[in-house]
Design a protein around this motif. Structure first.
Motif, mmCIF file in Angstrom:
data_model
loop_
_atom_site.group_PDB
_atom_site.id
_atom_site.type_symbol
_atom_site.label_atom_id
_atom_site.label_comp_id
_atom_site.label_asym_id
_atom_site.label_seq_id
_atom_site.Cartn_x
_atom_site.Cartn_y
_atom_site.Cartn_z
ATOM 1 N N LEU A 39 0.815 -1.208 0.000
ATOM 2 C CA LEU A 39 0.000 0.000 0.000
ATOM 3 C C LEU A 39 0.848 1.256 0.000
ATOM 4 O O LEU A 39 1.975 1.261 0.518
ATOM 5 C CB LEU A 39 -0.918 0.022 1.228
ATOM 6 C CG LEU A 39 -1.910 -1.144 1.366
ATOM 7 C CD1 LEU A 39 -2.875 -0.852 2.506
ATOM 8 C CD2 LEU A 39 -2.668 -1.390 0.084
ATOM 9 N N PRO A 40 0.336 2.349 -0.568
ATOM 10 C CA PRO A 40 1.051 3.632 -0.491
ATOM 11 C C PRO A 40 1.087 4.132 0.949
ATOM 12 O O PRO A 40 0.426 3.574 1.833
ATOM 13 C CB PRO A 40 0.201 4.544 -1.383
ATOM 14 C CG PRO A 40 -1.158 3.921 -1.399
ATOM 15 C CD PRO A 40 -0.925 2.442 -1.316
ATOM 16 N N ASP A 41 1.849 5.193 1.165
ATOM 17 C CA ASP A 41 2.021 5.726 2.515
ATOM 18 C C ASP A 41 0.682 6.123 3.149
ATOM 19 O O ASP A 41 0.538 6.067 4.370
ATOM 20 C CB ASP A 41 2.950 6.938 2.486
ATOM 21 C CG ASP A 41 4.378 6.551 2.140
ATOM 22 O OD1 ASP A 41 4.697 5.351 2.265
ATOM 23 O OD2 ASP A 41 5.153 7.429 1.734
ATOM 24 N N SER A 42 -0.251 6.527 2.332
ATOM 25 C CA SER A 42 -1.556 6.964 2.851
ATOM 26 C C SER A 42 -2.362 5.814 3.456
ATOM 27 O O SER A 42 -3.306 6.036 4.210
ATOM 28 C CB SER A 42 -2.380 7.599 1.724
ATOM 29 O OG SER A 42 -2.674 6.628 0.724
ATOM 30 N N GLY A 43 -1.990 4.580 3.106
ATOM 31 C CA GLY A 43 -2.772 3.437 3.584
ATOM 32 C C GLY A 43 -4.085 3.282 2.864
ATOM 33 O O GLY A 43 -4.978 2.561 3.323
ATOM 34 N N GLN A 44 -4.220 3.945 1.702
ATOM 35 C CA GLN A 44 -5.466 3.872 0.930
ATOM 36 C C GLN A 44 -5.257 3.054 -0.341
ATOM 37 O O GLN A 44 -4.170 3.053 -0.920
ATOM 38 C CB GLN A 44 -5.943 5.274 0.534
ATOM 39 C CG GLN A 44 -6.398 6.136 1.692
ATOM 40 C CD GLN A 44 -7.009 7.437 1.202
ATOM 41 O OE1 GLN A 44 -6.846 7.835 0.054
ATOM 42 N NE2 GLN A 44 -7.740 8.100 2.085
ATOM 43 N N PHE A 45 -6.301 2.362 -0.758
ATOM 44 C CA PHE A 45 -6.281 1.669 -2.035
ATOM 45 C C PHE A 45 -7.702 1.501 -2.534
ATOM 46 O O PHE A 45 -8.663 1.644 -1.781
ATOM 47 C CB PHE A 45 -5.571 0.311 -1.925
ATOM 48 C CG PHE A 45 -6.250 -0.680 -1.010
ATOM 49 C CD1 PHE A 45 -7.036 -1.698 -1.527
ATOM 50 C CD2 PHE A 45 -6.093 -0.605 0.370
ATOM 51 C CE1 PHE A 45 -7.647 -2.613 -0.691
ATOM 52 C CE2 PHE A 45 -6.702 -1.525 1.213
ATOM 53 C CZ PHE A 45 -7.486 -2.524 0.680
ATOM 54 N N ARG A 46 -7.844 1.204 -3.815
ATOM 55 C CA ARG A 46 -9.169 1.096 -4.433
ATOM 56 C C ARG A 46 -9.444 -0.346 -4.831
ATOM 57 O O ARG A 46 -8.540 -1.089 -5.217
ATOM 58 C CB ARG A 46 -9.279 2.001 -5.665
ATOM 59 C CG ARG A 46 -9.113 3.476 -5.354
ATOM 60 C CD ARG A 46 -9.218 4.322 -6.606
ATOM 61 N NE ARG A 46 -10.585 4.340 -7.109
ATOM 62 C CZ ARG A 46 -10.933 4.878 -8.284
ATOM 63 N NH1 ARG A 46 -10.010 5.396 -9.070
ATOM 64 N NH2 ARG A 46 -12.194 4.883 -8.662
ATOM 65 N N VAL A 47 -10.726 -0.708 -4.745
ATOM 66 C CA VAL A 47 -11.203 -2.012 -5.210
ATOM 67 C C VAL A 47 -12.163 -1.730 -6.359
ATOM 68 O O VAL A 47 -13.272 -1.258 -6.153
ATOM 69 C CB VAL A 47 -11.919 -2.786 -4.083
ATOM 70 C CG1 VAL A 47 -12.446 -4.101 -4.609
ATOM 71 C CG2 VAL A 47 -10.969 -3.025 -2.923
ATOM 72 N N LEU A 48 -11.710 -1.990 -7.581
ATOM 73 C CA LEU A 48 -12.429 -1.514 -8.754
ATOM 74 C C LEU A 48 -13.425 -2.503 -9.339
ATOM 75 O O LEU A 48 -14.229 -2.142 -10.187
ATOM 76 C CB LEU A 48 -11.427 -1.111 -9.842
ATOM 77 C CG LEU A 48 -10.464 0.022 -9.453
ATOM 78 C CD1 LEU A 48 -9.461 0.259 -10.562
ATOM 79 C CD2 LEU A 48 -11.231 1.299 -9.155
ATOM 80 N N SER A 49 -13.388 -3.755 -8.917
ATOM 81 C CA SER A 49 -14.287 -4.741 -9.514
ATOM 82 C C SER A 49 -14.698 -5.774 -8.476
ATOM 83 O O SER A 49 -14.062 -5.914 -7.424
ATOM 84 C CB SER A 49 -13.609 -5.448 -10.693
ATOM 85 O OG SER A 49 -12.591 -6.316 -10.231
#
Length: 375
Positions: free
Chosen positions: A160-170
């Motif tokens: 994960l990036p430093d922000s701790g955010q990620f997307r689930v697109l499907s």
């Protein structure tokens, strides 16, 4: 004016007309003014014109990602990007606003939301994570012990990036993530089947009994599918646009094929199921349905149902429905019916099939019910 230039102008005017049709249809669906809607060739163009992501919606698929943007005020940059749209992108947008396509997208979004909830619960059980939340398809993690959390995340393949955010697109991404987190899976599936005669979306959830919502354009068939869901004890949703103006054959056949396919996907590897299963009386009628969720398609129908139609439902399609389900579900389905009243005989078959499914899909253990070790 030469013929090539005249042809070019006609194509251009046709594209403008189709774009305006798309704008009107999208605005009607979104509940906004058409003048406030522009379309971009891709979501990436959004960053170049500085629009709030909450006002952006990708309509087309990956290969034709036309994107709708709702503007609070006119934006010259957006208008210039819109001028780059091709006929193929506009067509993808119009296709995305068809009723079954919209139902399919709504179902996909709902499935993603459900899977994200499962993922959040799994993350919240980690001591290394203080909290997990989601806005739309974006998941945010707050660390309790960031270093330890990142080590554990790397084990399941997440960097994960430093922000701790990620997307689930499907839905597939969300399902795969839930599997990597060892989160319990839901036996559910959605199947869209599109042919020249029909456009169908079928969704089943074997873990819950509602909703049951069916619209095929053939009312008696709707009633029969409701019987399957009710007596099967599972959720079933069907949206269909078919050529019922010709006759009901294609609609009934294709819905049955999509239904069987959705059941097969929801069952997964069929681990722990009862596998077999039912006979019931209905007034003067008696119907029996025997099923084997074996992974091998076979269908047999015994019984002579009188007459040609019940409502708009052709009597001859009764056996055809079960054959279509057997083919796409990859199951052996035997149906036997006797009686006098066609309505009762057909309904008894569908009710018995629902009860058979209830027994066959019930989870009774954790092993594959076969000496082969696979179904």
């Amino acid at each position: 004016m030469n013929s090539d230039l005249l042809s070019f102008r006609r194509v251009g005017l046709a594209l403008v007309s189709r774009l305006e049709t798309l704008r009107q249809r999208y605005a009607a669906q979104a509940g906004c003014e058409p003048s406030g809607v522009v379309f971009l060739p891709s979501p990436e163009a959004v960053d170049l014109i500085g629009v709030d992501a909450a006002d952006v919606e990708q309509l087309g698929p990956v290969e034709a990602p036309i994107t709708a943007v709702r503007l609070a005020s006119p934006n010259p940059d957006a208008a210039r990007w819109e001028a780059l749209l091709s006929d193929g992108l506009v067509e993808a947008g119009l296709t995305a606003l068809l009723p079954v396509a919209m139902a399919s997208k709504k179902k996909q979004n709902s499935d993603i939301e459900d899977k994200i909830k499962v993922v959040l619960r799994a993350f919240e059980a980690w001591n290394e994570i203080e909290s997990a939340s989601a806005v739309g398809d974006r998941i945010s993690l707050t660390w309790a012990d960031e270093a330890a959390a990142r080590v554990r995340l790397s084990v399941i393949g997440l960097e994960l990036p430093d922000s701790g955010q990620f997307r689930v697109l499907s839905v597939d991404e969300a399902r795969a993530l839930a599997a990597r987190l060892a989160a319990p899976a839901t036996r559910s599936a959605s199947v869209r089947r599109t042919t020249k005669e029909t456009d169908i979306l079928v969704s089943v959830n074997l873990e819950q009994s509602t909703p049951v919502r069916i619209s095929t354009g053939v009312e008696y068939f709707d009633h029969m599918l409701e019987q399957i869901a009710k007596h099967g004890g599972f959720s079933l949703e069907v949206d269909c646009e078919g050529d019922v103006g010709i006759d009901a054959h294609h609609t009934i056949e294709d819905v049955a094929l999509a239904f069987g396919d959705a059941l097969a996907k929801a069952l997964g590897d069929r681990r722990g199921i009862g596998r077999f299963g039912f006979e019931l009386p209905m007034d003067e009628t008696r119907a029996g349905v025997w099923i084997d969720l074996s992974g091998r398609p076979f269908s047999k129908f015994d019984g002579n149902i009188p007459g040609e139609r019940v409502g708009e439902f052709p009597v001859e399609m009764t056996s055809h429905v079960f054959r279509s389900i057997a083919d796409s579900l990859k199951a052996a389905i035997h149906v036997s019916v006797e009686g006098e009243n066609a309505h009762h005989m057909i309904e008894a078959c569908f009710k018995a099939f629902g009860r058979t499914l209830r027994q066959a899909v019930k989870v009774e253990g954790d092993a594959i019910p076969s000496t082969k070790g696979v179904l």
